[in-house]
Design an enzyme around this catalytic site. Structure first.
Site, mmCIF file in Angstrom:
data_model
loop_
_atom_site.group_PDB
_atom_site.id
_atom_site.type_symbol
_atom_site.label_atom_id
_atom_site.label_comp_id
_atom_site.label_asym_id
_atom_site.label_seq_id
_atom_site.Cartn_x
_atom_site.Cartn_y
_atom_site.Cartn_z
ATOM 1 C CG HIS A 13 -6.194 7.166 -8.149
ATOM 2 N ND1 HIS A 13 -7.462 7.688 -8.101
ATOM 3 C CD2 HIS A 13 -6.171 6.320 -9.194
ATOM 4 C CE1 HIS A 13 -8.183 7.171 -9.076
ATOM 5 N NE2 HIS A 13 -7.426 6.344 -9.757
ATOM 6 C CE LYS A 14 1.122 4.359 -5.465
ATOM 7 N NZ LYS A 14 2.426 3.745 -5.753
ATOM 8 C CG ASP A 70 6.951 -0.229 -4.852
ATOM 9 O OD1 ASP A 70 6.241 0.086 -5.829
ATOM 10 O OD2 ASP A 70 7.282 -1.411 -4.639
ATOM 11 C CB THR A 71 2.020 1.107 -1.959
ATOM 12 O OG1 THR A 71 2.414 2.464 -1.805
ATOM 13 C CG2 THR A 71 0.975 0.762 -0.916
ATOM 14 C CE1 TYR A 153 -5.219 -6.212 -4.488
ATOM 15 C CE2 TYR A 153 -3.615 -4.434 -4.647
ATOM 16 C CZ TYR A 153 -4.012 -5.708 -4.963
ATOM 17 O OH TYR A 153 -3.207 -6.502 -5.743
ATOM 18 C CG ASP A 154 -8.361 2.689 -1.442
ATOM 19 O OD1 ASP A 154 -7.463 2.224 -0.710
ATOM 20 O OD2 ASP A 154 -8.306 3.822 -1.940
ATOM 21 C CE LYS A 174 -6.138 5.455 0.589
ATOM 22 N NZ LYS A 174 -5.926 5.182 -0.830
HETATM 23 P P1 IMP Z 1 2.475 0.654 -6.529
HETATM 24 O O1 IMP Z 1 3.100 1.265 -5.326
HETATM 25 O O2 IMP Z 1 1.993 1.696 -7.482
HETATM 26 O O3 IMP Z 1 3.343 -0.394 -7.162
HETATM 27 O O4 IMP Z 1 1.137 -0.041 -6.028
HETATM 28 C C1 IMP Z 1 1.003 -1.409 -5.770
HETATM 29 C C2 IMP Z 1 -0.435 -1.829 -5.861
HETATM 30 O O5 IMP Z 1 -1.102 -1.462 -4.667
HETATM 31 C C3 IMP Z 1 -1.252 -1.235 -7.009
HETATM 32 O O6 IMP Z 1 -2.133 -2.220 -7.476
HETATM 33 C C4 IMP Z 1 -2.009 -0.105 -6.374
HETATM 34 O O7 IMP Z 1 -3.229 0.122 -7.018
HETATM 35 C C5 IMP Z 1 -2.211 -0.635 -4.963
HETATM 36 N N1 IMP Z 1 -2.218 0.467 -4.015
HETATM 37 C C6 IMP Z 1 -1.205 1.321 -3.733
HETATM 38 N N2 IMP Z 1 -1.601 2.222 -2.810
HETATM 39 C C7 IMP Z 1 -2.890 1.902 -2.517
HETATM 40 C C8 IMP Z 1 -3.845 2.484 -1.646
HETATM 41 O O8 IMP Z 1 -3.631 3.489 -0.963
HETATM 42 N N3 IMP Z 1 -5.056 1.891 -1.630
HETATM 43 C C9 IMP Z 1 -5.372 0.791 -2.368
HETATM 44 N N4 IMP Z 1 -4.515 0.220 -3.200
HETATM 45 C C10 IMP Z 1 -3.284 0.774 -3.279
#
Ligand code: IMP
Length: 194
Positions: A13-14, A70-71, A153-154, A174
């Site tokens: 997705h990313k 990282d998010t 978490y969208d 988005k």
């Molecule tokens: P990571 O950056 O892949 O470690 O993501 C951390 C968590 O946040 C994961 O559960 C992802 O699914 C969620 N996440 C990251 N980016 C988004 C986004 O744009 N929307 C919703 N959830 C996100």
């Protein structure tokens, strides 16, 4: 000629989001394209640390210009949790988005303050030099899921100033307003200045 980068993520997705945001500006190559099928290390306790760790791993092992992100979802009433632990928030119940959302809604049950923000950090390694870019978007956590697009978490995140969740608005909108779009646009500015 467009500059070529590896986006060091195993999240499809990313990858699609960032390819769409950078369309026409840079060529994005996936980990599979360079034959990397490994789990990337992300054991730091900050978003910055994890983004750098993933980018450094790919840069060192594959000698390519690359970036990683990282998010985290930072929820005010939970003291900033799940934050850097967002991916594994509900690990004891299942390592998937549904379990994470279930736990989040449970933790917030009965709380009036539902303010939250998505924060992302991108680490770029270009010609051996490291750069960090941050993007964040404020909003609130709804009490029920709305929408089917997007990921993570969208479906429970309503960005401030909008009436649709990230999962209802779809990828076009988005990708214009998200935390990831903000950080990637900053990265783009750097690319244009060199
Ligand atoms: P990571 O950056 O892949 O470690 O993501 C951390 C968590 O946040 C994961 O559960 C992802 O699914 C969620 N996440 C990251 N980016 C988004 C986004 O744009 N929307 C919703 N959830 C996100």
């Amino acid at each position: 000629m467009k500059k070529k980068f590896v986006f060091a993520t195993n999240n499809p997705h990313k990858l699609e989001e960032v390819k769409a945001i950078l369309a026409g500006k840079a060529e994005i190559v996936s980990l599979k394209d360079i034959g990397c099928y490994e789990e990337l290390p992300e054991t730091a306790d900050t978003l910055e640390g994890n983004a750098l760790m993933k980018a450094r791993f790919v840069n060192r092992h594959y000698q390519v210009d690359c970036f990683a992100d990282d998010t985290g979802l930072e929820v005010e009433a939970l003291g900033g949790a799940p934050g850097v632990h967002s991916a594994r928030y509900a690990d004891e119940e299942g390592h998937d988005a549904e379990a994470n959302i279930r736990k989040l809604l449970r933790e917030l049950a009965g709380k009036d303050n539902r303010k939250a923000r998505f924060r992302t950090v991108f680490a770029l390694i270009l010609n051996g030099k490291e750069h960090l870019f941050e993007g964040s978007v404020a909003g609130e956590i709804l009490t029920t899921r709305r929408g089917t697009a997007g990921f993570g978490y969208d479906s429970v995140f309503l960005p401030k100033g909008y009436t649709q969740t990230f999962a209802e608005m779809g990828e076009n909108l988005k990708n214009q307003i998200s935390h990831r779009a903000i950080a990637v646009n900053k990265l783009c500015h750097l690319l244009q200045s060199i």
